[in-house]
Design a protein around this motif. Sequence first.
Motif: not given
Length: 99
Positions: A5-11, A22-32, A50-55, A93-98
């Motif tokens: 996760q840190q590697d993706v975000l750092g890049f 999107k934090d999937i650990a703290a938010n059920e909607e993000n996980r869903k 499992l994360p990280p997943r990119l969209f 575009h809006v990149l999303t990192v779960s």
Amino acid sequence: IKKQQQDVLGFLEANKIEFEEKDIAANEENRKWMRENVPEDSRPASGNPLPPRLFNDSRYLGDYDAFFEARENNAVYAFLGLTAPPGSKVGEHVLTVSL
């Protein structure tokens, strides 16, 4: 997982690529949302993806391994579906990192 996760975000941050986290650990909607948007053929044989997943918007791009391979091949902007303008922010575009 945390290191990936840190590697993706750092890049993304180092290259001034705008993204939504999107934090999937703290938010059920993000996980869903993540589980619903990862295609069947990209899910593990058992359990949940499992994360990280990119969209890009809601289009699934891949997991950390796909991101890492694209980065190693100097093709990360193509992987992300973005044009690499030298020295400027990419914001079409809006990149999303779960996470």
